[in-house]
Design a protein around this motif. Structure first.
Motif, short mmCIF file in Angstrom:
data_model
loop_
_atom_site.label_atom_id
_atom_site.label_comp_id
_atom_site.label_asym_id
_atom_site.label_seq_id
_atom_site.Cartn_x
_atom_site.Cartn_y
_atom_site.Cartn_z
N GLU A 11 0.82 -1.22 0.00
CA GLU A 11 0.00 0.00 0.00
C GLU A 11 0.85 1.27 0.00
O GLU A 11 1.88 1.34 0.68
N ILE A 12 0.40 2.27 -0.72
CA ILE A 12 1.06 3.57 -0.75
C ILE A 12 1.16 4.18 0.64
O ILE A 12 2.13 4.84 0.98
N LEU A 14 6.09 1.71 -9.18
CA LEU A 14 4.97 0.83 -8.84
C LEU A 14 5.00 -0.37 -9.78
O LEU A 14 4.95 -0.22 -11.01
N SER A 31 -2.96 3.66 -6.88
CA SER A 31 -1.81 4.13 -6.10
C SER A 31 -1.21 5.39 -6.70
O SER A 31 -0.87 6.34 -5.97
N HIS A 44 -2.22 -0.62 -8.98
CA HIS A 44 -1.37 0.56 -8.86
C HIS A 44 -1.84 1.77 -9.67
O HIS A 44 -1.29 2.86 -9.53
#
Length: 165
Positions: A63-64, A79, A92, A89
């Motif tokens: 996770e970001i 990513l 993301s 992503h």
């Protein structure tokens, strides 16, 4: 040497992307490195004091939010797309740009194909490491596939707002 697409141009890659099982042993202090998230977690203190550029890469199941507090340390956030059908992503990249205001490079790595680039760019990616068996110059052309878009993007309001202006 791999060539990547960055800011609408094909350029020679200057960053070293470290594998998931890499360590800091034997690395030059001045190299520009993109490290896996696990290596960042384990050696953040040592990586912050290096002279070279620093980036981090996240796998599709990472996770970001795990790096938000550290974004100021990274010139690149890469990513990973393990397979082209894994689109997690895309979100993301949007979060990095819109929610967290990240201004550095957001790079797509992994199974990145021509057909994805236009949409990736609209989500906030500005660099693409195309799969090694594909031609980056051909992939670059995909950024011009559509002349008009209706939906909003990271860098563009929806069409009806553009027409009002």
């Amino acid at each position: 040497m791999q060539r990547i697409i960055k800011n609408g141009q094909v350029i020679d890659e200057s960053w070293h992307l470290l594998d998931k099982d890499s360590s800091l042993d034997g690395l030059s202090n001045s190299d520009d490195l993109i490290v896996p998230l696990a290596l960042w977690r384990e050696h953040a203190h040592a990586l912050k004091v290096r002279d070279g550029g620093l980036g981090v890469w996240l796998d599709s199941d990472e996770e970001i939010e795990e790096i938000v507090d550290d974004l100021s340390h990274f010139q690149v956030v890469a990513l990973n797309f393990p397979i082209f059908t894994d689109g997690r992503h895309y979100s993301s990249a949007r979060l990095l740009r819109e929610r967290y205001g990240y201004q550095g490079e957001v790079r797509a790595i992994g199974d990145v194909l021509r057909d994805q680039l236009f949409y990736m760019q609209r989500c906030g990616f500005d660099a693409f490491a195309i799969r090694p068996d594909r031609d980056p110059y051909e992939a670059l052309q995909s950024l011009q596939d559509f002349s008009v878009t209706y939906q909003a993007a990271v860098n563009q309001p929806p069409l009806f707002r553009r027409r009002q202006a």
